[in-house]
Design an enzyme around this catalytic site. Sequence first.
Site, PDB file in Angstrom:
ATOM      1  N   SER A   1      -2.678  -3.417   8.390  1.00 35.98           N
ATOM      2  CA  SER A   1      -2.097  -3.812   7.034  1.00 35.98           C
ATOM      3  C   SER A   1      -0.926  -2.940   6.503  1.00 35.98           C
ATOM      4  CB  SER A   1      -3.181  -3.636   6.019  1.00 35.98           C
ATOM      5  OG  SER A   1      -3.570  -2.100   5.959  1.00 35.98           O
TER       6      SER A   1
ATOM      7  N   LYS B   1      -6.855  -1.099  -2.979  1.00 38.83           N
ATOM      8  CA  LYS B   1      -5.375  -0.594  -2.944  1.00 38.83           C
ATOM      9  C   LYS B   1      -4.538  -0.902  -4.165  1.00 38.83           C
ATOM     10  CE  LYS B   1      -5.316  -1.970   2.144  1.00 38.83           C
ATOM     11  NZ  LYS B   1      -4.750  -3.002   2.949  1.00 38.83           N
TER      12      LYS B   1
END
Length: 802
Positions: free
Chosen positions: A644, A687
């Site tokens: 990611s 996030k």
Amino acid sequence: MVEPLGVARVYRTCPTDAFEFEVTSELESLDLLVGHERARDALSFGTAIRSDGFNLFVLGQPGHDRHNLVGSFLADKARDASPPRDWCYRYNFDDPAAPLALSLPPGLGRQLRTDLEALVEELRSAIPAVFESEEYQNRLHELKQAMGERQRDAVEAVRREAREHDILLLSTPNGFTFAPADGDKMMAPEAFEKLPKDERERIEATVEILQRKLTQAIRQMPRLAKELRDQANALNAEMLESAIGAPLDELKERYAEHEGILAHIDAIREAILFNVDSFIADEPDIPAEAVFSRFQVNLIVDNAEARGAPVIYQDLPTHQHLVGRIEHHVHNGTLLTDFSLIRAGALHRANGGYLVLDVRGVLTQPGAWETLKRVLKAGEIRTESLEQAYGLISTVTLEPEPIPLDVKIVLLGERLLYYLLCEHDPEFLELFKVQADLEDELDRDPRHEAFYARMVATLAREAALRPLDRSGVAAVIERASRLADDQRKLTARHRDLHDLVLEADHWAREEAATVIARRHVEKAVSQQLWRAGRIRERSHEMITRGTMMVATEGRVVGQVNGLSVLQLGEYAFGQPSRITATARPGNGQVVDIEREARMGGRIHSKAVMILSRYLASRYAGEEPLSLSASLAFEQSYGGIEGDSASVAEVCALVSAIARVELDQAFAVTGSIDQHGRVQAVGGVNEKIEGFFDVCAARGDLQGQAVILPATNVEHLMLKAEVREAIEQGRFRVFAVSRVDEALELLTGLPTGSPDARGHFPEGSLDARVAERLAHFREVVKHARQEERGGDGDEHEEQDDER
């Protein structure tokens, strides 16, 4: 230019006007397996088919509350079934070490046990009364008297014959003796010596004959004593029959249709007659109570009050808890046992119904998994200790007759355990042929939202909680989407929802509210996060204090904010990380410092390889990539895994190559493929919220932003504080489809597209990258020429010396 996402795209609300109720108490209860049609069909099939091996394995995560879901289904299924039979163990009079199993219709076992207890009580008083009766004593006295007379008659016959020959039969302490008579008295020895020789010889010969006859008469005494015993035994049997005949015949008539009970009653009759001494002797070898104890039955399974088939859940599935155990007691330092100490296991209690087990518990208990498989393959329950099964015990114990097995085993476990068993246990799929796979998520549409409302109503009703109003149900549905990390899905994990409603009910009670509203649900969520948030706060505090260096403003070359997720139990939170890159002339190698330090995982290493190939294909064309670059997660002291961060790493590398600054107000997440397309990643909500919290903790927000893959937009369910900041323009979220879009946001420069000759527009970011890489090629080329030139001069000097 990419535009930031609006509030409507980062959170999907649930409109309350779609609900046709005011409070959930108006809604009917719902079967909680609705929505799990695949699992329901599997459960219906697995419970209906009776063939061997079609046991069930229910797959699902712990949050599904598998036990309650499956338990409710099985309870409904079992309610209409016939109750199974009772099971008893009875004494085996032929082989006491092998008790006999006795199967009876439901409820008859309890009745038989009561009748046998009453029989023992009756015999305990009737038998002694018979032997103490005047009739018995008189008849026994007559037998003894008649036998005594026969014994005396035999001796008296010899005595009379001796008297006829002037010889006396005298009784002495040492037995009988013969002596010559002198009238009615014994002849003196001196007188006997004075008798003529012929007379003495006659007397001696006659005594010898009489002695033989006396010996023969005495030898008849044991036979006569045996006859007396036989007659006494016959009398005892006759008297016992008079005492036990009526009650035993009554029992035989009552249980005439049950051969096992009739056989046991006949065995009781024989045992009483065989052990008559136990009832009349002062110190018998076997006490009467020991004989009576053998008449009882050990009722190990009692279905007298059963309504339908049993559904048993065994929370500690050890070997003994499954197949039962044989208890012992200590007597004079020795362990002893008998049929009455046999105890039922879960398989006995579930026989004829369903046994629910947690597969992790079965696998972790010594010998339990092998025991379960052995029982299913044999089709019978053999009660024995684990030591006995493996031949590790020398204590005298029992071997009860096995009981036929007719049970459906339902295992509950995670998917990983199911597939591991399929892979490593060849017998597993032969015994558990039906998998019931619970859904993790449900589609979020009007139909399922209405279903969710009824499900919440059911959970509240079963837990005796306050009803929820429409706003409370809408808040639960929105939270369900957040737990699923998807605007188009709802979590199917009932336990999470159950706990949420319980906590919301608590806060409603604190306010003395009559219904659970949105504010109570939202407070329950915030309190859950607060209780689990200590580590998150300490981690973010290190960033706000500058211990962990993460910039949220300014511009820096070769540095970008990456985003990661830390998972602690069931709680996860986002954590920004500083990713840096360096670039210099080299041979086309991108050094992954995390991998070189053995802190990077395989997926991360693959992502670095992909991004290096992307850079080579985009900027080097047919020329070699003359680049030596490095990537690092700064101040990272744990393992790095996942792809990611690959978009952020590409941006940092391009910045380092082109010497273009990146805006530190951005944080980036996303995966990249070899063609520069941005791919979806996980944990985007955590996030974004993690970066938002760090930025907010440093002061007023000034337009900080997060860049994420466009394919992740439908996964966004951001918390209220982030949505409010987005609506006010103080925080932004950008969705990109290609890495070029992320670079344009971070640098403020257009990336540009190559023309037919592969040249990028002047002033574009890609033109700067291409120009710098071309410079790197020249530097590398010049360095190689110098190396080759130096080598040629050295060879010429060597030739001159020769």
